[in-house]
Design a protein around this motif. Structure first.
Motif, mmCIF file in Angstrom:
data_model
loop_
_atom_site.group_PDB
_atom_site.id
_atom_site.type_symbol
_atom_site.label_atom_id
_atom_site.label_comp_id
_atom_site.label_asym_id
_atom_site.label_seq_id
_atom_site.Cartn_x
_atom_site.Cartn_y
_atom_site.Cartn_z
ATOM 1 N N HIS A 71 0.843 -1.066 -0.317
ATOM 2 C CA HIS A 71 -0.135 0.157 0.277
ATOM 3 C C HIS A 71 1.181 1.326 -0.078
ATOM 4 O O HIS A 71 1.948 1.420 0.775
ATOM 5 N N ASN A 72 0.844 1.914 -1.002
ATOM 6 C CA ASN A 72 1.182 2.928 -0.859
ATOM 7 C C ASN A 72 0.788 3.938 -0.021
ATOM 8 O O ASN A 72 -0.773 5.120 -0.535
ATOM 9 N N LEU A 73 1.226 4.585 1.544
ATOM 10 C CA LEU A 73 0.461 5.044 1.999
ATOM 11 C C LEU A 73 1.510 6.773 2.879
ATOM 12 O O LEU A 73 2.563 6.741 2.526
ATOM 13 N N LYS A 100 -5.960 -1.902 10.717
ATOM 14 C CA LYS A 100 -7.167 -1.477 10.118
ATOM 15 C C LYS A 100 -7.279 -0.853 9.146
ATOM 16 O O LYS A 100 -7.977 -0.508 8.642
ATOM 17 N N ILE A 101 -6.007 0.371 8.414
ATOM 18 C CA ILE A 101 -5.205 0.665 7.660
ATOM 19 C C ILE A 101 -5.662 -0.291 6.212
ATOM 20 O O ILE A 101 -6.105 -0.284 5.745
ATOM 21 N N LYS A 102 -4.945 -1.693 6.748
ATOM 22 C CA LYS A 102 -5.014 -2.842 5.411
ATOM 23 C C LYS A 102 -6.559 -3.377 5.166
ATOM 24 O O LYS A 102 -6.637 -3.287 4.262
ATOM 25 N N LYS A 103 -7.608 -3.202 6.267
ATOM 26 C CA LYS A 103 -8.777 -3.398 6.114
ATOM 27 C C LYS A 103 -9.672 -2.777 5.200
ATOM 28 O O LYS A 103 -10.848 -2.815 4.400
ATOM 29 N N SER A 104 -9.128 -1.345 5.566
ATOM 30 C CA SER A 104 -9.663 -0.069 4.426
ATOM 31 C C SER A 104 -9.800 0.293 3.471
ATOM 32 O O SER A 104 -10.485 0.795 2.651
ATOM 33 N N ASP A 105 -8.693 -0.452 3.003
ATOM 34 C CA ASP A 105 -7.769 -0.234 1.403
ATOM 35 C C ASP A 105 -8.084 -1.297 0.914
ATOM 36 O O ASP A 105 -8.232 -1.996 0.662
#
Length: 105
Positions: A71-73, A100-105
């Motif tokens: 993920h480019n974040l 949570k960030i992984k789930k939302s993207d």
């Protein structure tokens, strides 16, 4: 430029002791996530303790960044506690945040 973008167009999470701001970063030159770590002087008065907290956050993120590998974040970790917390508490919070960030993207 990127910092302004994080704070103006980002998604937000509140997980103790952090406020997290993050946004997808679609720059073709960079294939990795960028992070910003902030420990405000108004919360933690001494520079020694602010640096200690930053080191704990950096190490927690470094050891678990494989969770959001592709993920480019742009991620901003804003420390929001008045106390210097143990590494274990910071590590658990960083793990929750990254999942949570992984789930939302």
């Amino acid at each position: 430029k990127l910092i302004n973008e994080i704070f103006s167009n980002s998604k937000s999470l509140n997980i103790f002791p952090f406020i997290i701001k993050y946004i997808n970063y679609n720059e073709k030159l960079n294939l990795y996530s960028k992070t910003l770590i902030s420990v405000p002087k108004s919360k933690i008065r001494t520079a020694v303790n602010r640096n200690l907290i930053k080191r704990r956050i950096k190490e927690s993120y470094r050891s678990n960044k494989s969770i959001i590998k592709n993920h480019n974040l742009l991620i901003a970790f804003l420390y929001n506690s008045d106390e210097v917390l143990d590494y274990k508490i910071i590590l658990d919070s960083i793990l929750k945040i990254l999942k949570k960030i992984k789930k939302s993207d």
